[in-house]
Design an enzyme around this catalytic site. Structure first.
Site, PDB file in Angstrom:
ATOM      1  CB  SER A  52      43.198 -19.160 -27.223  1.00  0.00           C
ATOM      2  OG  SER A  52      42.802 -19.613 -28.485  1.00  0.00           O
ATOM      3  CG  HIS A  83      37.974 -20.266 -28.374  1.00  0.00           C
ATOM      4  ND1 HIS A  83      37.913 -18.934 -28.698  1.00  0.00           N
ATOM      5  CD2 HIS A  83      39.261 -20.639 -28.538  1.00  0.00           C
ATOM      6  CE1 HIS A  83      39.114 -18.516 -29.059  1.00  0.00           C
ATOM      7  NE2 HIS A  83      39.958 -19.539 -28.972  1.00  0.00           N
ATOM      8  CG  HIS A 105      40.186 -19.601 -34.455  1.00  0.00           C
ATOM      9  ND1 HIS A 105      39.494 -20.234 -33.451  1.00  0.00           N
ATOM     10  CD2 HIS A 105      40.986 -18.687 -33.857  1.00  0.00           C
ATOM     11  CE1 HIS A 105      39.853 -19.714 -32.286  1.00  0.00           C
ATOM     12  NE2 HIS A 105      40.757 -18.781 -32.507  1.00  0.00           N
ATOM     13  CE1 TYR A 107      42.058 -23.472 -35.939  1.00  0.00           C
ATOM     14  CE2 TYR A 107      43.088 -21.313 -36.071  1.00  0.00           C
ATOM     15  CZ  TYR A 107      42.574 -22.354 -35.325  1.00  0.00           C
ATOM     16  OH  TYR A 107      42.560 -22.278 -33.953  1.00  0.00           O
ATOM     17  CD  GLU A 108      37.454 -23.141 -34.903  1.00  0.00           C
ATOM     18  OE1 GLU A 108      36.731 -23.976 -34.327  1.00  0.00           O
ATOM     19  OE2 GLU A 108      37.471 -21.920 -34.608  1.00  0.00           O
ATOM     20  CB  ALA A 136      46.310 -16.663 -27.084  1.00  0.00           C
ATOM     21  CG  MET A 237      46.868 -18.898 -35.983  1.00  0.00           C
ATOM     22  SD  MET A 237      46.676 -20.661 -35.687  1.00  0.00           S
ATOM     23  CE  MET A 237      48.358 -21.099 -35.189  1.00  0.00           C
ATOM     24  CB  SER A 238      41.953 -14.875 -34.350  1.00  0.00           C
ATOM     25  OG  SER A 238      42.564 -14.207 -33.269  1.00  0.00           O
ATOM     26  CG  ASN A 261      53.661 -18.911 -28.169  1.00  0.00           C
ATOM     27  OD1 ASN A 261      52.480 -18.555 -28.108  1.00  0.00           O
ATOM     28  ND2 ASN A 261      54.320 -18.983 -29.301  1.00  0.00           N
ATOM     29  CG  HIS A 275      45.632 -24.720 -28.462  1.00  0.00           C
ATOM     30  ND1 HIS A 275      45.591 -23.367 -28.725  1.00  0.00           N
ATOM     31  CD2 HIS A 275      44.402 -25.015 -27.954  1.00  0.00           C
ATOM     32  CE1 HIS A 275      44.408 -22.875 -28.404  1.00  0.00           C
ATOM     33  NE2 HIS A 275      43.665 -23.863 -27.931  1.00  0.00           N
TER      34      HIS A 275
END
Ligand SMILES: O=P(O)(O)O[C@@H]1C[C@H](O)[C@@H](CO)O1
Length: 324
Positions: A52, A83, A105, A107-108, A136, A237-238, A261, A275
Site C-alpha cells: 500500500s 494500489h 488482498h 479480504y477483497e 505497509a 493483511m497480505s 502506524n 487507511h
C-alpha cells in the site's frame, strides 16, 4: 478450463474472453500467454510486489511496458486505494523486473487466496527467479517508529493456519509439491545482503516477524497483544499467501514491511488507525523504500529456478502455450 481452438494460437482478444480458474494450471498458462503477447521478448528475472502506497518503487523502472489488469484475463482490478491496477515491466540497475503495482488482498476477493496469489505463479511462468515483496504494516515491536522499514525474517500466516491456503486447491502436479517447506521462506543470504545494503545507504532496517490477519478490519488491542505474545513484530493483511506460492514455485524471496502506524495495545486508549494515515506515512517514506529496493536489485546475484514447463510438456501443450 480454457477453450482449445484448432492449431491457431489464440489472440489477445480471445484470451481476454476466457473465463479463468486460478486453480487450473492451463488457465494460468493462458494468463501468462496473454501477458507475453503484450511484452514481446522481455523476460523478467526479478519480481516486485508493491505494498500500500509503495507504487513509487515500481514507477522507477526504465523503458517500462505497462500492462493494465484490464488487459489480463482473470486478473481482478486491485481496488484498494494506494494500489494501481497494472503490471510494470522494465529495467532497474540493468536487471529485468516485473512489478505488481497493485496487489490482491484476500479480504477483497472473498478470501480466495488461490486467485490472490495467481500473479506469483504468473511471475514464475514468465521467468522470475527472485521476488521482492513489500507491504505497509502496523508495529507491534515497541522499538519501531513510523516510517521505519522491517526486513521480514519469518511469517505467521493466520489464514493459512486456519486452512485458507493458496495452494490447497492446486491439484495439477505442474504447480509443484503441495507440501511446501516454509523453513527459510525469506532467504537467509538475501536477508544478509539486504542488511548490508541498508548499512551502505545509511538506512535504519529492523528485522522481525510479520503476521498476516484476514482483515479488512484493523486489529483490536487484545488481538495486537495476542500477536505480540506469539512473537510477531509487525502486522498486516497480505504477503504470506504470495510468499507461500513463491516457495512452491522455487522462487527465492526477500521481503520488507514499511511501518505506517503503531499497533495499539491499550483498550483504554482511543488511538485509531485509518487507511488514509497508512497512505500518508507510506507517501513520506516511499522515498527511502525506493532507494533501498534499487540498491538491493543492483546487488542481487544471478539465480536459477527450473521452469515449470519443461520442453516435453510444452510440446504436448495446446497452441496458447506453444511459444513459451
Ligand atoms: O498491500 P498491503 O499489505 O501493504 O496493505 C496494507 C494492509 C491493508 O490492505 C491496508 C490497511 O491499511 O494496507
Amino acid at each position: 478450463m480454457v477453450a482449445e481452438k484448432g492449431t491457431e494460437p489464440l489472440t489477445l482478444q480471445e484470451l481476454l474472453e476466457l473465463k479463468i480458474d486460478a486453480s487450473n494450471f492451463m488457465d494460468n498458462v493462458a494468463v501468462a500467454k496473454a501477458i507475453k503477447l503484450q511484452i514481446g521478448e522481455f523476460k523478467p528475472e526479478i519480481g516486485i510486489i508493491c505494498g500500500s502506497g509503495l507504487t513509487p518503487i515500481g514507477e522507477q523502472l526504465e523503458k517500462a511496458i505497462i500492462v493494465p489488469y484490464s488487459q489480463i484475463p482473470g486478473f481482478p482490478r486491485a481496488e484498494v486505494p494506494g494500489h494501481t491496477a497494472a503490471l510494470a515491466f522494465g529495467e532497474l540497475e540493468g536487471k529485468k523486473i516485473m512489478c505488481m503495482l497493485g496487489r490482491f488482498h484476500p479480504y477483497e476477493y472473498n478470501m480466495d487466496l488461490t486467485l490472490c496469489s495467481m500473479p506469483v505463479r504468473i511471475m514464475h511462468l514468465l521467468g522470475v527467479q527472485t521476488l521482492i515483496v513489500s507491504n505497509a504494516a502496523g508495529a507491534i515491536n515497541r522499538n519501531f517508529e513510523f516510517g521505519d522499514l522491517m526486513l521480514i525474517k519469518d511469517q505467521i500466516f493466520l489464514p493459512g493456519l486456519a486452512g485458507y491456503s493458496p495452494i490447497v486447491k492446486l491439484k495439477d502436479p505442474h504447480f509443484g509439491n503441495c507440501f511446501v517447506s516454509m523453513h527459510s521462506a525469506y532467504d537467509k543470504s538475501l536477508r544478509t545482503l539486504a542488511k548490508k545494503v541498508a548499512k551502505d545507504i545509511d538506512l535504519k532496517l529492523h528485522e522481525g516477524i510479520y503476521v498476516m490477519s484476514g482483515g479488512p478490519q484493523y486489529e483490536s488491542p487484545a488481538e495486537v497483544m495476542l500477536y505480540k505474545t506469539v512473537g510477531a513484530d509487525a502486522l498486516g493483511m497480505s504477503t504470506c499467501h504470495e510468499v507461500t506460492v513463491a516457495r512452491q514455485c522455487g522462487i527465492r524471496v526477500v521481503g520488507f514491511s514499511l511501518i505506517t502506524n503503531i499497533g495499539n495495545l491499550d483498550a483504554d486508549n482511543a488511538a485509531e488507525v485509518t487507511h488514509d494515515e497508512v497512505l500518508d506515512v507510506a507517501k513520506f517514506a516511499a522515498n527511502h523504500a525506493t532507494k533501498f529496493v534499487r540498491q538491493l536489485v543492483k546487488e542481487l546475484d544471478d539465480y536459477t529456478v527450473p521452469p515449470l514447463l519443461d520442453k516435453k510438456t510444452k510440446e504436448r501443450m495446446p497452441m496458447y502455450v506453444h511459444e513459451f
